[in-house]
Design a protein around this motif. Structure first.
Motif, PDB file in Angstrom:
ATOM      1  N   PRO A  15      84.827  39.081  12.656  1.00 12.17           N
ATOM      2  CA  PRO A  15      85.455  38.633  13.395  1.00 12.17           C
ATOM      3  C   PRO A  15      87.421  39.045  13.514  1.00 12.17           C
ATOM      4  CG  PRO A  15      85.345  37.602  11.258  1.00 12.17           C
ATOM      5  CD  PRO A  15      84.631  38.899  11.598  1.00 12.17           C
ATOM      6  N   ALA A  16      87.053  40.519  13.059  1.00  7.63           N
ATOM      7  CA  ALA A  16      87.923  41.315  13.404  1.00  7.63           C
ATOM      8  C   ALA A  16      87.868  42.285  14.909  1.00  7.63           C
ATOM      9  CB  ALA A  16      88.602  42.993  12.663  1.00  7.63           C
ATOM     10  N   LEU A  17      86.929  42.583  15.082  1.00  4.21           N
ATOM     11  CA  LEU A  17      85.808  43.233  16.269  1.00  4.21           C
ATOM     12  C   LEU A  17      85.928  42.023  17.615  1.00  4.21           C
ATOM     13  CD1 LEU A  17      82.972  45.583  15.518  1.00  4.21           C
ATOM     14  CD2 LEU A  17      84.952  46.038  16.707  1.00  4.21           C
ATOM     15  N   SER A  18      85.858  41.066  16.756  1.00  2.19           N
ATOM     16  CA  SER A  18      85.487  40.138  18.378  1.00  2.19           C
ATOM     17  C   SER A  18      86.620  39.464  18.603  1.00  2.19           C
ATOM     18  CB  SER A  18      85.017  38.622  17.230  1.00  2.19           C
ATOM     19  OG  SER A  18      84.813  37.506  18.393  1.00  2.19           O
ATOM     20  N   ASP A  19      87.342  39.478  18.206  1.00  9.52           N
ATOM     21  CA  ASP A  19      89.079  38.879  18.617  1.00  9.52           C
ATOM     22  C   ASP A  19      89.687  40.782  19.771  1.00  9.52           C
ATOM     23  OD1 ASP A  19      89.248  37.347  16.795  1.00  9.52           O
ATOM     24  OD2 ASP A  19      90.936  38.210  15.755  1.00  9.52           O
ATOM     25  N   GLN A  20      89.668  41.622  18.987  1.00  5.61           N
ATOM     26  CA  GLN A  20      89.486  42.630  19.355  1.00  5.61           C
ATOM     27  C   GLN A  20      89.297  43.145  21.217  1.00  5.61           C
ATOM     28  OE1 GLN A  20      89.586  46.601  17.784  1.00  5.61           O
ATOM     29  NE2 GLN A  20      90.510  45.168  15.268  1.00  5.61           N
ATOM     30  N   PHE A  21      87.735  42.557  21.024  1.00  4.42           N
ATOM     31  CA  PHE A  21      86.972  42.391  22.192  1.00  4.42           C
ATOM     32  C   PHE A  21      88.025  41.305  23.288  1.00  4.42           C
ATOM     33  CE2 PHE A  21      84.106  45.707  20.817  1.00  4.42           C
ATOM     34  CZ  PHE A  21      83.784  45.999  21.814  1.00  4.42           C
ATOM     35  N   LYS A  22      87.586  40.245  22.459  1.00  2.00           N
ATOM     36  CA  LYS A  22      88.629  39.191  23.279  1.00  2.00           C
ATOM     37  C   LYS A  22      89.562  39.257  23.983  1.00  2.00           C
ATOM     38  CE  LYS A  22      86.580  35.477  20.688  1.00  2.00           C
ATOM     39  NZ  LYS A  22      86.941  34.911  19.719  1.00  2.00           N
ATOM     40  N   ALA A  23      91.033  40.613  23.096  1.00  2.00           N
ATOM     41  CA  ALA A  23      92.099  40.464  23.821  1.00  2.00           C
ATOM     42  C   ALA A  23      91.762  41.387  24.817  1.00  2.00           C
ATOM     43  CB  ALA A  23      92.694  41.086  22.145  1.00  2.00           C
ATOM     44  N   PHE A  24      90.836  42.540  24.643  1.00  2.00           N
ATOM     45  CA  PHE A  24      90.406  43.626  25.578  1.00  2.00           C
ATOM     46  C   PHE A  24      90.432  43.143  27.349  1.00  2.00           C
ATOM     47  CE2 PHE A  24      87.840  46.242  27.889  1.00  2.00           C
ATOM     48  CZ  PHE A  24      88.435  47.142  28.394  1.00  2.00           C
ATOM     49  N   PHE A  25      88.871  41.951  26.927  1.00  2.00           N
ATOM     50  CA  PHE A  25      88.785  41.314  28.310  1.00  2.00           C
ATOM     51  C   PHE A  25      89.843  40.425  28.715  1.00  2.00           C
ATOM     52  CE2 PHE A  25      84.656  41.501  26.083  1.00  2.00           C
ATOM     53  CZ  PHE A  25      84.330  42.834  26.501  1.00  2.00           C
ATOM     54  N   ALA A  26      91.215  39.824  27.823  1.00  2.00           N
ATOM     55  CA  ALA A  26      91.928  39.013  28.895  1.00  2.00           C
ATOM     56  C   ALA A  26      92.611  39.491  29.299  1.00  2.00           C
ATOM     57  CB  ALA A  26      92.696  37.923  27.518  1.00  2.00           C
ATOM     58  N   ALA A  43      76.716  40.010  29.142  1.00  2.00           N
ATOM     59  CA  ALA A  43      75.950  39.154  29.095  1.00  2.00           C
ATOM     60  C   ALA A  43      75.661  38.507  28.050  1.00  2.00           C
ATOM     61  CB  ALA A  43      74.643  39.672  30.118  1.00  2.00           C
ATOM     62  N   GLU A  44      75.726  39.179  26.928  1.00  2.00           N
ATOM     63  CA  GLU A  44      75.446  38.160  25.453  1.00  2.00           C
ATOM     64  C   GLU A  44      77.140  38.087  25.125  1.00  2.00           C
ATOM     65  OE1 GLU A  44      73.612  36.258  23.061  1.00  2.00           O
ATOM     66  OE2 GLU A  44      72.781  37.660  24.554  1.00  2.00           O
ATOM     67  N   LEU A  45      77.975  38.853  25.772  1.00  2.00           N
ATOM     68  CA  LEU A  45      79.624  38.264  25.453  1.00  2.00           C
ATOM     69  C   LEU A  45      79.677  37.840  26.466  1.00  2.00           C
ATOM     70  CD1 LEU A  45      80.702  41.813  24.010  1.00  2.00           C
ATOM     71  CD2 LEU A  45      80.086  40.179  22.886  1.00  2.00           C
ATOM     72  N   ALA A  46      79.516  37.270  27.261  1.00  2.00           N
ATOM     73  CA  ALA A  46      80.168  36.287  28.342  1.00  2.00           C
ATOM     74  C   ALA A  46      81.049  35.167  28.244  1.00  2.00           C
ATOM     75  CB  ALA A  46      78.554  35.437  29.201  1.00  2.00           C
ATOM     76  N   ASP A  47      80.947  34.996  26.511  1.00  2.00           N
ATOM     77  CA  ASP A  47      81.825  33.554  26.959  1.00  2.00           C
ATOM     78  C   ASP A  47      82.833  34.177  26.217  1.00  2.00           C
ATOM     79  OD1 ASP A  47      79.473  31.435  27.130  1.00  2.00           O
ATOM     80  OD2 ASP A  47      79.321  31.630  25.053  1.00  2.00           O
ATOM     81  N   ILE A  48      83.256  35.256  26.283  1.00  2.00           N
ATOM     82  CA  ILE A  48      84.572  35.591  25.663  1.00  2.00           C
ATOM     83  C   ILE A  48      84.820  36.588  26.846  1.00  2.00           C
ATOM     84  CG2 ILE A  48      84.296  35.652  23.216  1.00  2.00           C
ATOM     85  CD1 ILE A  48      83.994  38.466  23.431  1.00  2.00           C
ATOM     86  N   ILE A  49      84.220  36.517  28.169  1.00  2.00           N
ATOM     87  CA  ILE A  49      85.057  37.353  29.443  1.00  2.00           C
ATOM     88  C   ILE A  49      85.281  36.485  30.175  1.00  2.00           C
ATOM     89  CG2 ILE A  49      84.164  38.941  30.959  1.00  2.00           C
ATOM     90  CD1 ILE A  49      82.038  40.367  28.880  1.00  2.00           C
ATOM     91  N   PRO A  50      86.696  36.467  30.793  1.00  2.00           N
ATOM     92  CA  PRO A  50      87.053  35.555  31.322  1.00  2.00           C
ATOM     93  C   PRO A  50      86.342  35.655  33.076  1.00  2.00           C
ATOM     94  CG  PRO A  50      88.834  37.057  29.762  1.00  2.00           C
ATOM     95  CD  PRO A  50      88.306  37.224  30.258  1.00  2.00           C
ATOM     96  N   GLY A  51      85.529  34.510  33.474  1.00  2.00           N
ATOM     97  CA  GLY A  51      85.148  34.165  34.530  1.00  2.00           C
ATOM     98  C   GLY A  51      83.764  34.917  34.398  1.00  2.00           C
ATOM     99  N   ALA A  52      82.852  34.935  33.650  1.00  2.00           N
ATOM    100  CA  ALA A  52      81.966  35.575  32.915  1.00  2.00           C
ATOM    101  C   ALA A  52      80.404  34.648  32.480  1.00  2.00           C
ATOM    102  CB  ALA A  52      81.795  36.917  32.495  1.00  2.00           C
TER     103      ALA A  52
END
Length: 192
Positions: A15-26, A43-52
Motif C-alpha cells: 500500500p505505501a509503494l502503491s500510493d507513492q507510484f499513484k502520486a508520481f503518475f498523477a 502495462a500491469e500498472l496501467a490502472d494507476i497511470i492516467p490515460g493508460a
C-alpha cells in the motif's frame, strides 16, 4: 517468467509503494519510459497511470521462444513525448524478449489503446508475420503511450542502438549517434 508483472505486483501489493507510484503518475511534471520488463511493469500498472487504462498485458511471444535480433519498426503519430518529431520514421531496433505479445484478451482495449510504434515487414507494412514481428502482436503493436504522452511503454530496446555502430549496417558515420538518440533528446527537451 513475467518479470515485469512480478515487479508491478511488488508495488500494487504494498500500500505505501502503491500510493507513492499513484502520486508520481498523477503529477503533471513527471514522465516515464518503460522498456521490455519496464513495459510489462507499466502495462500491469496501467490502472494507476492516467490515460493508460486501455493498454494490453504483454505475454508470451506467439513463437513461444525468446527472440533476440534487430527488427524493423515504424514510429507512429502519437502524443508520446519520447517520439516527438519521429512519426513515420522506420528504423531497425534491438529486440530481446520472450513475453512481448500485446495481449488484449487479458486486459486493455485495442480500440482505445494509443499505439506509438509497430513492427513492419521489408516493404514497410505493419505486420504480425514472423520473423518480422518477433512476438506476433496484433497490427505489429510494440509500443503504447498515454493520451498526454508522458508515459510510454515499449518492448524493443532503443538504448541498445543509440549509436550507428550498434546497427547491423549503416551508411552513416559509425561513431555518430543513431536516430534513436532522439528519444533521449526529446526527454531532455521536455524537462527543460
Amino acid at each position: 517468467l513475467g518479470a515485469g508483472i512480478g515487479w508491478a505486483r511488488s508495488i500494487t501489493f504494498n500500500p505505501a509503494l502503491s500510493d507513492q507510484f499513484k502520486a508520481f503518475f498523477a503529477r503533471l511534471d513527471t514522465f516515464g519510459l518503460g522498456v521490455c520488463n519496464g513495459c510489462q511493469m507499466f502495462a500491469e500498472l496501467a490502472d494507476i497511470i492516467p490515460g493508460a487504462e486501455a493498454w494490453p498485458r504483454f505475454t508470451t511471444n506467439q513463437s513461444e521462444r525468446f527472440e533476440a535480433r534487430l527488427s524493423m519498426v515504424e514510429v507512429l503519430e502519437s502524443p508520446s513525448l519520447f517520439f516527438a518529431g519521429m512519426a513515420g520514421t522506420r528504423l531497425p531496433i534491438a529486440v530481446a524478449h520472450g513475453e512481448g505479445y500485446a495481449n488484449f484478451h487479458h486486459r486493455g482495449d485495442a480500440a482505445k489503446a494509443i499505439a506509438a510504434m509497430r513492427f513492419t515487414d521489408n516493404t514497410g507494412a505493419a505486420t504480425e508475420a514472423y520473423p518480422f514481428n518477433p512476438n506476433g502482436s496484433p497490427g505489429g503493436l510494440t509500443a503504447v503511450t498515454t493520451l498526454d504522452g508522458r508515459f510510454t511503454a515499449m518492448m524493443p530496446h532503443p538504448e541498445r542502438v543509440f549509436r550507428n555502430i550498434q546497427m547491423s549496417w549503416t551508411d552513416q558515420d559509425p561513431a555518430a549517434h543513431s536516430a534513436w538518440m532522439q528519444l533521449w533528446r526529446n526527454a531532455r527537451k521536455w524537462v527543460a
